[in-house]
Design an enzyme around this catalytic site. Structure first.
Site, PDB file in Angstrom:
ATOM      1  N   ALA A 113       0.806  -1.217   0.000  1.00 29.62           N
ATOM      2  CA  ALA A 113       0.000   0.000   0.000  1.00 29.62           C
ATOM      3  C   ALA A 113       0.843   1.273   0.000  1.00 29.62           C
ATOM      4  O   ALA A 113       0.444   2.287  -0.577  1.00 29.62           O
ATOM      5  CB  ALA A 113      -0.933   0.001   1.206  1.00 29.62           C
TER       6      ALA A 113
ATOM      7  N   THR B 110       0.159   5.047  -1.503  1.00 30.00           N
ATOM      8  CA  THR B 110      -0.158   6.196  -0.635  1.00 30.00           C
ATOM      9  C   THR B 110       0.623   7.424  -1.091  1.00 30.00           C
ATOM     10  O   THR B 110       0.150   8.551  -0.975  1.00 30.00           O
ATOM     11  CB  THR B 110       0.150   5.927   0.855  1.00 30.00           C
TER      12      THR B 110
ATOM     13  N   PHE C   9      -6.628   2.107   3.411  1.00 32.98           N
ATOM     14  CA  PHE C   9      -7.830   2.065   4.257  1.00 32.98           C
ATOM     15  C   PHE C   9      -7.557   1.391   5.595  1.00 32.98           C
ATOM     16  O   PHE C   9      -8.232   1.619   6.570  1.00 32.98           O
ATOM     17  CB  PHE C   9      -9.001   1.391   3.532  1.00 32.98           C
TER      18      PHE C   9
ATOM     19  N   ASP D 241      -4.795  -0.338  -8.173  1.00 32.67           N
ATOM     20  CA  ASP D 241      -5.051   0.958  -8.807  1.00 32.67           C
ATOM     21  C   ASP D 241      -4.482   1.134 -10.206  1.00 32.67           C
ATOM     22  O   ASP D 241      -4.649   2.191 -10.808  1.00 32.67           O
ATOM     23  CB  ASP D 241      -4.512   2.062  -7.899  1.00 32.67           C
TER      24      ASP D 241
ATOM     25  N   HIS E 183      -4.278  -8.668  -5.676  1.00 35.82           N
ATOM     26  CA  HIS E 183      -5.617  -8.353  -5.178  1.00 35.82           C
ATOM     27  C   HIS E 183      -6.548  -7.844  -6.276  1.00 35.82           C
ATOM     28  O   HIS E 183      -7.579  -7.250  -5.997  1.00 35.82           O
ATOM     29  CB  HIS E 183      -5.533  -7.354  -4.021  1.00 35.82           C
TER      30      HIS E 183
ATOM     31  N   CYS F  98     -19.831  -8.764 -15.278  1.00 30.90           N
ATOM     32  CA  CYS F  98     -21.182  -9.142 -14.884  1.00 30.90           C
ATOM     33  C   CYS F  98     -21.126 -10.517 -14.224  1.00 30.90           C
ATOM     34  O   CYS F  98     -20.537 -11.443 -14.757  1.00 30.90           O
ATOM     35  CB  CYS F  98     -22.098  -9.170 -16.099  1.00 30.90           C
TER      36      CYS F  98
ATOM     37  N   CYS G 101     -27.836  -7.351 -19.218  1.00 31.80           N
ATOM     38  CA  CYS G 101     -28.619  -8.585 -19.021  1.00 31.80           C
ATOM     39  C   CYS G 101     -29.361  -8.576 -17.690  1.00 31.80           C
ATOM     40  O   CYS G 101     -30.134  -9.482 -17.395  1.00 31.80           O
ATOM     41  CB  CYS G 101     -27.712  -9.813 -19.106  1.00 31.80           C
TER      42      CYS G 101
ATOM     43  N   SER H 175       4.077  -3.547   5.167  1.00 32.19           N
ATOM     44  CA  SER H 175       4.463  -4.007   6.502  1.00 32.19           C
ATOM     45  C   SER H 175       4.562  -5.524   6.509  1.00 32.19           C
ATOM     46  O   SER H 175       4.920  -6.127   7.509  1.00 32.19           O
ATOM     47  CB  SER H 175       3.431  -3.544   7.523  1.00 32.19           C
TER      48      SER H 175
ATOM     49  N   ILE I  72       9.326   5.474  -0.395  1.00 37.22           N
ATOM     50  CA  ILE I  72       9.681   4.682  -1.574  1.00 37.22           C
ATOM     51  C   ILE I  72       9.854   5.570  -2.820  1.00 37.22           C
ATOM     52  O   ILE I  72      10.765   5.356  -3.622  1.00 37.22           O
ATOM     53  CB  ILE I  72       8.629   3.568  -1.791  1.00 37.22           C
TER      54      ILE I  72
HETATM   55 ZN    ZN Z   1     -24.626  -9.633 -17.898  1.00 37.61          ZN
END
Ligand code: ZN
Length: 238
Positions: free
Chosen positions: A24, A28, A35, A106, A121, A129, A152, A191, A231
């Site tokens: 993270a 940042t 978060f 991101d 992640h 969908c 749909c 961390s 960093i």
């Molecule tokens: Zn769909």
């Protein structure tokens, strides 16, 4: 810090197989809040802690509230890559950095020009969908009101790994492969206590572990170089 920077420079110039593992802290510095470290802030505005709102069961049972939080706190389309992102992309184009393993969602590494990025992640930029698997860009999420729906009628879900959800095994395998084959492993802005970060480090056996972090880490005794600092600042001097 000058000695450490010059030591890092030497390590980088002496390798053509570096893997960067980022957490993270890398984001940042582009203005994207972590978060986990600012959860106090949300208590004023949300009934649930972020870990709850970002869980699979919450997504399924409280989709509307999930999206209220998600649009507000998890998607930062104005964020720009910082010097760490740009330097890593430059080193990849020179054949020095082979892969980036990131916990961030991101897209900033790709925006800076990196090509081999293993997103543990997931990414806010991929959405699909749940019924027919049609993909949607993040703009669809941000511009729709309430729960974003596919043509749909199915609910659109971000391709982000929520709490209670397993990581994508293919992504993990690729990350492990890159780390296992790396000559140098640079770990920054994490961390190392978020699953699966610490576990993935075990696959590294190159003997040249570099840690760049603002606070002290237990893994420091295994590192050849430890830099306590920002960093972006470190990479802007490499
Ligand atoms: Zn769909």
């Amino acid at each position: 810090m000058d000695n450490e920077i010059s030591a890092l420079r030497t390590i980088i110039r002496g390798s053509d197989n570096i893997v960067f593992f980022g957490g993270a802290g890398v984001s940042t510095e582009s203005g994207i809040p972590d978060f986990r470290s600012t959860s106090g802030l949300y208590n004023m505005k949300y009934e649930y802690p972020p870990e709850t709102m970002l869980s699979h069961s919450f997504f399924m049972s409280n989709t509307l509230e999930f999206y209220r939080f998600y649009r507000d706190k998890m998607v930062h389309l104005d964020a720009k890559p910082n010097p760490a992102h740009y330097k890593l992309a430059e080193l990849e184009s020179q054949g020095i950095v082979k892969a980036i393993v990131t916990q961030n969602i991101d897209n900033l590494h790709q925006m800076a020009g990196s090509r081999c990025v293993h997103e543990l992640h997931g990414s806010v930029h991929r959405n699909y969908c749940m019924r027919c698997r049609t993909p949607y860009p993040v703009e669809k999420i941000m511009k729709s009101e309430g729960v974003p729906k596919c043509d749909c009628g199915g609910t659109i879900k971000p391709d982000v790994v929520l709490y209670e959800e397993p990581l994508d095994q293919k992504v993990v395998d690729n990350a492990v492969e890159a780390i296992r084959n790396a000559d140098v492993l640079i770990v920054g802005g994490t961390s190392l206590n978020v699953y699966p970060a610490a576990g993935l480090l075990r696959y590294y056996n190159g003997g040249k572990l570099v840690l760049i972090n603002k606070s002290e880490l237990p893994q420091e005794r295994n590192a050849v170089l430890v830099i306590r600092g920002s960093i972006g600042e470190v990479f802007s001097q490499v």
